[in-house]
Scaffold this active site. Structure first.
Site, PDB file in Angstrom:
ATOM      1  N   SER A 163       0.831  -1.194   0.000  1.00  0.00           N
ATOM      2  CA  SER A 163       0.000   0.000   0.000  1.00  0.00           C
ATOM      3  C   SER A 163       0.871   1.251   0.000  1.00  0.00           C
ATOM      4  CB  SER A 163      -0.908   0.007   1.235  1.00  0.00           C
ATOM      5  OG  SER A 163      -1.690   1.173   1.258  1.00  0.00           O
ATOM      6  N   GLY A 164       0.559   2.150  -0.928  1.00  0.00           N
ATOM      7  CA  GLY A 164       1.323   3.399  -1.026  1.00  0.00           C
ATOM      8  C   GLY A 164       2.456   3.342  -2.016  1.00  0.00           C
ATOM      9  N   THR A 168      -2.069   1.594  -8.058  1.00  0.00           N
ATOM     10  CA  THR A 168      -3.263   2.097  -8.728  1.00  0.00           C
ATOM     11  C   THR A 168      -2.898   3.071  -9.840  1.00  0.00           C
ATOM     12  OG1 THR A 168      -4.534   1.846  -6.685  1.00  0.00           O
ATOM     13  CG2 THR A 168      -5.441   3.293  -8.385  1.00  0.00           C
ATOM     14  N   ASN A 212      -0.854   5.386   2.652  1.00  0.00           N
ATOM     15  CA  ASN A 212      -1.226   5.865   1.325  1.00  0.00           C
ATOM     16  C   ASN A 212      -2.553   6.604   1.414  1.00  0.00           C
ATOM     17  OD1 ASN A 212      -1.523   6.281  -1.400  1.00  0.00           O
ATOM     18  ND2 ASN A 212      -1.901   4.137  -1.917  1.00  0.00           N
ATOM     19  N   SER A 215      -5.290   4.350  -1.155  1.00  0.00           N
ATOM     20  CA  SER A 215      -4.936   2.937  -1.156  1.00  0.00           C
ATOM     21  C   SER A 215      -6.107   2.091  -1.649  1.00  0.00           C
ATOM     22  CB  SER A 215      -4.557   2.496   0.267  1.00  0.00           C
ATOM     23  OG  SER A 215      -4.300   1.122   0.309  1.00  0.00           O
ATOM     24  N   SER A 216      -5.825   1.191  -2.598  1.00  0.00           N
ATOM     25  CA  SER A 216      -6.847   0.263  -3.093  1.00  0.00           C
ATOM     26  C   SER A 216      -7.066  -0.812  -2.044  1.00  0.00           C
ATOM     27  CB  SER A 216      -6.394  -0.373  -4.409  1.00  0.00           C
ATOM     28  OG  SER A 216      -6.249   0.586  -5.417  1.00  0.00           O
ATOM     29  N   GLY A 435       0.333  -6.170  -2.749  1.00  0.00           N
ATOM     30  CA  GLY A 435       1.585  -6.888  -2.615  1.00  0.00           C
ATOM     31  C   GLY A 435       1.696  -7.549  -1.249  1.00  0.00           C
ATOM     32  N   GLU A 437       2.289  -8.162   2.404  1.00  0.00           N
ATOM     33  CA  GLU A 437       2.126  -7.235   3.525  1.00  0.00           C
ATOM     34  C   GLU A 437       2.518  -7.887   4.841  1.00  0.00           C
ATOM     35  OE1 GLU A 437      -1.493  -4.338   1.912  1.00  0.00           O
ATOM     36  OE2 GLU A 437      -1.819  -5.633   3.646  1.00  0.00           O
TER      37      GLU A 437
END
Length: 1465
Positions: A163-164, A168, A212, A215-216, A435, A437
């Site tokens: 994330s971040g 996206t 982020n 973040s998605s 990804g 985590e």
């Protein structure tokens, strides 16, 4: 690595560091095998004794020349510190966020907007090979698109990262690239709809997290569908694992999904009043994280954008309001307060009513069943009240369920909007997925994410292994099995039978299943039995799994609840009964699909057991982990059926600071995303791979003259390598490449650097020796001069002075004597020459003025006394005499004798002087012929007798007809008496015709001399017979005076001369009259045609006309002039319909021929020229004063009389502009593919080759050097354009504008490519570019096009080349750069400085401090922050008015035009 490699002093190594992960150090003491310490010096100067393990020596550092490479696989030493350092150099110093690592594109989030994603960048990458340009997300997208089109195989782009990291955004840019390069010809705007899906899914599926701001919180796989022409026709989206828990819970400094905040920001608008919303601070579900606002984000403006994208997808306002109503209901549901009544009961306050009102539900039922639950057993149904905690969980579960259904519904409607008719040919899938985590607290979501990444990593490893194997087989390299990490054991631990997932589902089926019970089962099954599963020492509520990236500890709390993802059946039934159709549809029964990974259940007809079994199956199949596992399996099937392309997004720091590099965080992500695994696989075999051309170009300096004399470059490379590297196991020769083991390229670079250093030392030695010798010789000359003067001073004495004086005196007198003697000789010669010259000139003048002797004195006749007047005639007359005549007849005889004289003077002109001489010689020859003279005398007597007869008959001889007949008869007789041979000789080469012309000129002179004798000399108004009459009268007078005044001899000579003159004159006149050409008809510059001939005119003159058959020996714009002459005819007839019809068909014809030949440069050039000339003719002959200034009087008479064609002039002007733009496009298309190879890649200067290793991604220019474009190719293409335009008569001003546009394209394309190619930003390449610019300038000079301003368009490129060559170290250098680079923007200057790449170790990189210094100096400059030049930019075209010099009345239509039906008027 062995000790011998590590050992030499001054080698540089990497040693571990707690802060920077790895730190560079230089060995200060030779290392020997068995030493326990390595003596090194850090970069800050610290001396260190580093303990080493002989089995694990520190990794070596790559040469500086290899640092900063585009591809990590191009590094000679492949290991973690080398990868980390290369990424850091590129990201921090060069400000480059993309780097290749074999088949992976590593993308580091810059946390800053960069000008590298515009349409100009997209067009620059379109059509390029992946290794030809700098790494970029567009390069990956282009490679996928190209492989799809080439192989007709589906592609996938897998974008992953934590994330971040920018997943996206990267996925969004790939989709934008496809939408731009594959635009469909339809008006459906499919590309816009595909792109419009992103803002909607981000609004409902993205949220702010601590890492982020966007973040998605779900995975997304978007299939972009293409037709057979590889144009976008539609798309389809699949989503994975939406984070539903975020709807009801957010951690500190996090937000819920964006759509909630956008809705709250727009609550005060009238259309949202019925939703009864307020600010985000008023709702529990949006204020929980304590951060309702994102800095720099306007939620209200984003809401407007979301509505626009809904509308673009065809989702109307009613649908949008239904969605917003559901979202508002969720927010109100979160505000429902549940109070505890005792220990086991709860109650609900009044806030539930708004929720029920929005969804049109029964409020009482909802209130009851939020606090109670129904328990169904085999024998009875029990209603049991819930505690407050249970009721809150039921409320939150309902909110999550509603949002989950709403999210799926929105995705489904987006897919419906992106549906397409027809069949999909191929597709490119873009996977935007989370990804690997690992957090401080990891739960169910992280477990699912890491499980998915294990599957993706396995697929990635197999793909990399497969590519390596294919590469070896293609190059005929012996294949040895490479050991690579296989994570199948971890996957088996998770998903195998009796694995973690199956035990979780089993526990969820139990009525009293708990997280602790499930965890205990895991301990029992895997602890000490599976090496990949561990139990934490200090915790009984967690478990540890050894993933491919790292160990992760998971908290078991909440696993069962999140996996069940259940809402009480009674609440679902209440929602089904809703009168709000959208809500009711969400919860309707749907068929349950049985996964191929589970058993097939058959339900038998039993009254009670049937219900229980159905509940069991639904619980099993609808569990969260089952759904995720099923969708993940389908995803892997899809990916395995496509060709994958990998993008790994890296987060450089946790503080979101631009271009800050946290080595620890980056190293952690590199391990997690598989980049280092790729490097490890490559390093085990032959990681460095060079084409033979690259190797030859780079290391030719290491080759001997004998080796270079060979023609086969491949064989040369083999011989050189065998000589340089003795261990043949360190390299392998493939078909097109040479494979090196790790470290061998560094060794070759060292040899090359040593060779260059030796060459530099030799040059320095020679230069320094030359300078010292030069200095020594200068000092020696000075010493000799001093010695000379000193010795001379001593040698001077009195005797020497006397001897010297005496010698000078003797020399003086001797030299004077010699000079005087020479002067006397010259004087005598000059006098002699003058005497002879003056005598010659005097004699010549005397001969000219000497009078003739008196012919009568020979006879002694006394009639001389009767002379009253002396008439002297020059010797050049046909006969000459000194005749005594009376004053009354002087003028008559002057006419007789002046005519031949005047005729002779006139015929002495340039065109017929020689002809008259020949005529006179012929007459002289006849005089010497006695027989001919006698015949002529007898004929003259006959003529005289006839004349007297005519006098007796009266004055009728003066009538033209009688005289003409009389003389014509006699002239015919004379003509017949002259022999055929004489006539042929007389009229040789058409002399009679030219004589006649001379005769006409002579008449003008006669008229000038004898104005008073009009009857005799007025030749312009009299015919040939009158000429003869006049000469007959003169002959009568002559006969009279011959009988009365002259002696027989004189009379005889005069008669002969006069007779001969008269005969020749009559003969000339008669012959000339027979040869007089017909007077040409005078035209008025029109073409007569009939209205029914219009189509034939257009067909023959426009549609069927071929430029190649027209341009030779023809006036420019001939078809345009003929068209205008037809226009003049219609204007002359004053026929408006005819004129309008002709103009319309002409314009339509030109449009048609341009459309049919829209890619034919010659045809476009031809019709651009003719359209321009036609437009100018309409202006020139319009009758408007401003266009008539340069016209001739005759041209002004040809102006249009009746109609104003200014409207058609405007139409033609627009048409000319349209043709010009298409003409420019065709030229650009023909030359654009030559620009980069010719201007950038081709190296014409000897010894400046800058090729460096390119790693896995090979430049297309490095594969084969045959049939490549060079600078000569560009110049030849320019010359072809120029010659074609000149042949077609294109106006010089238009030609200059076209050349200027072409030069702008050359400069812009070259400069744009330079910005996107770090490997081209070197000093040597700057020299080559400057050389190529000089070739273009020389071409302009040769074509005399310096005034076209084309040279100025190359100024940015010229300054960029200068910037590459100039020194970039001191403050003065920075100031000079700012002053000189005025045509480059600040962004462009900084880009070049950051991209500057040394080719050799002797060059230095540009330091970041120098770049910052230049940037600070340029801060005050006001320019556009745009990196790329717009190659599509067109300069404004102007059509100058140039009047045609050609007279319309003189224009003739060639027969090749097939316009015989036109008549010149």
């Amino acid at each position: 690595m062995c000790a011998a490699e590590l050992g030499p002093k001054y080698n540089r190594v990497w040693i571990p560091d707690n802060e920077e992960v790895w730190q560079s150090a230089e060995i200060t003491k030779n290392y020997k095998a068995g030493d326990s310490f390595l003596h090194v010096q850090l970069e800050d100067g610290t001396e260190l004794s580093y303990p080493v393990d002989p089995a694990a020596l520190p990794p070596l550092r790559n040469p500086d020349i290899l640092v900063g490479e585009n591809d990590l696989t191009a590094l000679s030493y492949l290991h973690e510190p080398a990868v980390l350092h290369n990424l850091k150099i590129r990201f921090v110093e060069s400000k480059l966020i993309y780097t290749y690592s074999g088949i992976i594109l590593v993308a580091i989030n810059p946390y800053k907007q960069l000008p590298i994603y515009g349409d100009a960048i997209i067009h620059a990458y379109s059509g390029q090979n992946m290794g030809d340009m700098d790494p970029h997300i567009f390069a990956v997208a282009e490679e996928a698109y190209k492989q799809m089109a080439r192989n007709n195989k589906n592609q996938s782009i897998i974008v992953s990262g934590e994330s971040g990291a920018g997943k996206t955004v990267s996925a969004r840019y790939t989709m934008r690239y496809f939408a731009t390069v594959s635009k469909s010809s339809s008006n459906a705007h499919v590309e816009d709809k595909v792109l419009a899906s992103n803002p909607i899914t981000e609004a409902v599926g993205n949220a702010k997290t601590t890492r982020n701001d966007n973040s998605s919180r779900f995975g997304k796989y978007t299939e972009i569908s293409f037709d057979q022409n590889y144009q976008i026709i539609g798309a389809n989206m699949r989503t994975y694992l939406l984070e539903k828990s975020r709807v009801v819970f957010q951690s500190e400094n996090e937000r819920n999904y964006h759509i909630f905040y956008q809705l709250c920001a727009s609550a005060m608008q009238p259309e949202y009043e019925h939703l009864k919303l307020g600010s985000a601070e008023e709702f529990n579900y949006t204020r929980m994280g304590g951060s309702t606002v994102i800095e720099g984000v306007d939620d209200r403006a984003n809401m407007v954008e979301t509505q626009k994208t809904f509308a673009l997808l065809g989702l109307k306002r009613d649908f949008q309001m239904d969605v917003f109503k559901m979202l508002a209901a969720i927010l109100h549901l979160g505000n429902v307060e549940i109070a505890a009544v005792g220990d086991e009961r709860s109650s609900i306050n009044k806030h539930l009513s708004i929720f029920c009102e929005l969804l049109d539900l029964n409020c009482d039922k909802m209130a009851r069943w939020l606090c109670h639950r129904k328990i169904v057993t085999t024998s009875e149904t029990v209603v049991k009240p819930m505690t407050r905690a249970q009721a809150v969980n039921a409320r939150d579960a309902l909110a999550k369920k509603i949002y989950s259904h709403l999210f799926d519904f929105i995705v489904e409607r987006i897919n419906q909007a992106l549906q397409f008719p027809g069949k999909q040919h191929t597709f490119i899938g873009v996977l935007d997925i989370y990804g690997f985590e690992t957090f401080d607290v990891n739960s169910f979501e992280q477990f699912c994410i890491n499980y998915a990444n294990e599957k993706l990593q396995q697929q990635f490893n197999l793909h990399v292994f497969k590519l390596e194997q294919e590469e070896y087989m293609k190059e005929d390299i012996p294949w040895t099995l490479i050991d690579f990490y296989d994570n199948q054991p971890v996957i088996d631990l998770i998903e195998a039978k009796m694995g973690i997932l199956e035990l979780l589902d089993e526990e969820c089926l139990l009525p009293h299943g708990k997280d602790e019970n499930w965890l205990q089962k895991l301990y029992n099954n895997f602890v000490n039995k599976n090496a990949l599963f561990e139990k934490p020492r200090m915790s009984n509520t967690s478990f540890i799994i050894q993933h491919f990236a790292d160990k992760v500890e998971y908290k078991c709390e909440g696993f069962l609840e999140k996996n069940r993802d259940t809402v009480h059946e009674v609440l679902i039934e209440i929602l089904k009964e809703s009168k709000f159709h959208l809500c009711a549809n969400f919860f309707q029964d749907s068929p349950v699909s049985i996964s191929p990974f589970t058993k097939t259940y058959q339900i038998t007809k039993r009254p009670r057991f049937d219900f229980l079994l159905k509940c069991f199956i639904s619980k099993t199949l609808m569990s969260g982990i089952f759904q995720f596992r099923n969708s993940l399996s389908l995803l892997m099937v899809t990916l395995n059926a496509t060709t994958p392309h990998y993008v790994r997004c890296i987060k450089p720091n946790d503080e979101k600071l631009p271009f800050e590099f946290d080595s620890k965080r980056v190293a952690q992500q590199l391990r997690a995303c598989g980049v280092l695994e790729t490097i490890r696989i490559s390093a085990q075999s032959y990681p460095s791979r060079w084409t033979y051309i690259e190797f030859f170009s780079r290391y030719s300096i290491l080759m001997t003259q004998q080796e270079l004399s060979m023609n086969d470059k491949k064989q040369i490379c083999k011989i050189v390598l065998q000589r340089l590297i003795q261990d043949h196991n360190q390299y392998q020769f493939g078909r097109t490449k040479i494979f090196f083991r790790a470290g061998q390229v560094a060794y070759l670079e060292k040899l090359r650097s040593d060779k260059l250093r030796q060459a530099c030392t030799l040059l320095q030695r020679r230069v320094r020796g030359w300078l010292q010798r030069r200095r020594f010789l200068a000092v020696r000359r000075a010493a000799l001069t001093v010695q000379q003067y000193f010795r001379g001073q001593q040698a001077i004495t009195a005797r020497n002075l006397k001897e010297t004086w005496a010698a000078i005196t003797i020399q003086k007198y001797c030299r004077g004597y010699l000079v005087r003697r020479l002067c006397q000789l010259i004087h005598v010669a000059a006098v002699t020459i003058q005497a002879y010259t003056r005598g010659f000139l005097a004699r010549k003048k005397y001969r000219k003025v000497q009078p003739m002797k008196h012919p009568v004195s020979e006879t002694g006749n006394n009639s001389v006394k009767k002379i009253n007047t002396m008439a002297v005639f020059p010797n050049t007359l046909p006969f000459a005499c000194l005749v005594p005549i009376s004053p009354a007849l002087v003028f008559e005889f002057q006419c007789i004798f002046l005519f031949p004289f005047i005729l002779s003077c006139s015929l002495q002109s340039r065109e017929n002087h020689g002809l008259l001489e020949r005529l006179t010689n012929l007459a002289s020859a006849h005089v010497n012929d006695v027989d001919t003279i006698q015949k002529l005398e007898s004929e003259l007597e006959k003529l005289t007798a006839q004349k007297k007869t005519y006098e007796e008959k009266g004055k009728k001889y003066k009538e033209d007809r009688m005289h003409y007949g009389h003389l014509h008869t006699n002239g015919s007789a004379l003509h017949s008496r002259l022999s055929t041979e004489d006539l042929e000789h007389l009229n040789e080469d058409g002399e009679l015709w030219f004589a006649y012309e001379g005769l006409k000129k002579a008449t003008r002179l006669v008229q000038f001399f004898s104005v008073s004798i009009t009857p005799i000399c007025d030749l312009e108004d009299k015919s040939i017979d009158q000429w003869v009459t006049n000469f007959t009268n003169i002959s009568v007078y002559f006969l009279y005076y011959r009988e009365n005044c002259f002696s027989p001899v004189v009379c005889s000579k005069m008669t002969i001369s006069l007779t001969l003159n008269l005969e020749v004159t009559v003969l000339l006149c008669l012959t000339a009259e027979a040869h007089v050409p017909t007077v040409p008809k005078e035209y008025i510059g029109m073409m007569e045609y009939k209205k029914e001939d219009e189509e034939r005119i257009i067909q023959n003159l426009i549609l069927d006309l071929k430029p190649r058959g027209v341009v030779v020996n023809m006036i420019p714009g001939l078809p345009a002039h003929i068209l205008f002459m037809c226009v003049r005819y219609a204007d002359y007839l004053n026929d408006a319909d005819m004129l309008k019809s002709f103009m319309n068909v002409t314009i339509d014809g030109i449009k048609q021929v341009v459309k049919e030949h829209s890619e034919d440069f010659e045809m476009l050039s031809f019709w651009l020229s003719n359209t321009y000339y036609f437009l100018n003719c309409l202006k020139q002959y319009s009758g408007e004063e401003e266009f008539m200034k340069q016209n001739t009087p005759r041209q002004n008479k040809n102006c249009l009389k009746h109609f104003d064609l200014s409207e058609y002039r405007q139409i033609l002007s627009d048409l000319a502009i349209q043709i010009y733009h298409q003409f420019i496009i065709v030229m650009e298309n023909n030359i654009q593919h030559m620009i980069v190879p010719g201007m950038l890649e081709y190296e014409s200067l000897q010894g400046i080759s800058g090729l460096k290793p390119t790693g896995f991604r090979k430049r297309s220019s490095s594969i084969d050097d045959t049939d490549t474009y060079t600078m000569t190719s560009i110049l030849q293409q320019l010359s072809y354009f120029y010659s074609t335009m000149c042949q077609n008569g294109l106006d010089s001003e238009l030609l200059k504008q076209a050349v200027k546009q072409l030069f702008f394209l050359i400069g812009a394309v070259t400069l744009n490519s330079l910005f996107l190619r770090k490997d081209m930003c070197s000093c040597r390449k700057g020299m080559q570019i400057r050389c190529n610019i000089s070739y273009l300038e020389e071409w302009l000079k040769d074509k005399n096009l310096q005034s076209s301003n084309a040279k100025e368009t190359l100024e940015p490129l010229s300054q960029a080349a200068w910037l590459l060559q100039v020194k970039k170290i001191t403050d003065d250098d920075a100031k000079e750069i700012c002053e000189h680079c005025t045509s480059l923007s600040t962004v462009q200057i900084v880009k070049i400085l950051n991209s500057y790449t040394p080719i050799d170790d002797f060059e230095k990189r540009v330091t970041p401090s120098f770049v910052r210094k230049v940037q600070a100096m340029l801060n005050n400059r006001e320019d556009v922050p745009q990196l790329m030049l717009d190659t599509k930019h067109l300069f404004q075209v102007t059509f100058p008015f140039t009047p045609s010099p050609h007279a319309l009345e003189l224009i003739q239509v060639p027969s090749s035009f097939k316009l015989g039906f036109l008549t010149r008027v």
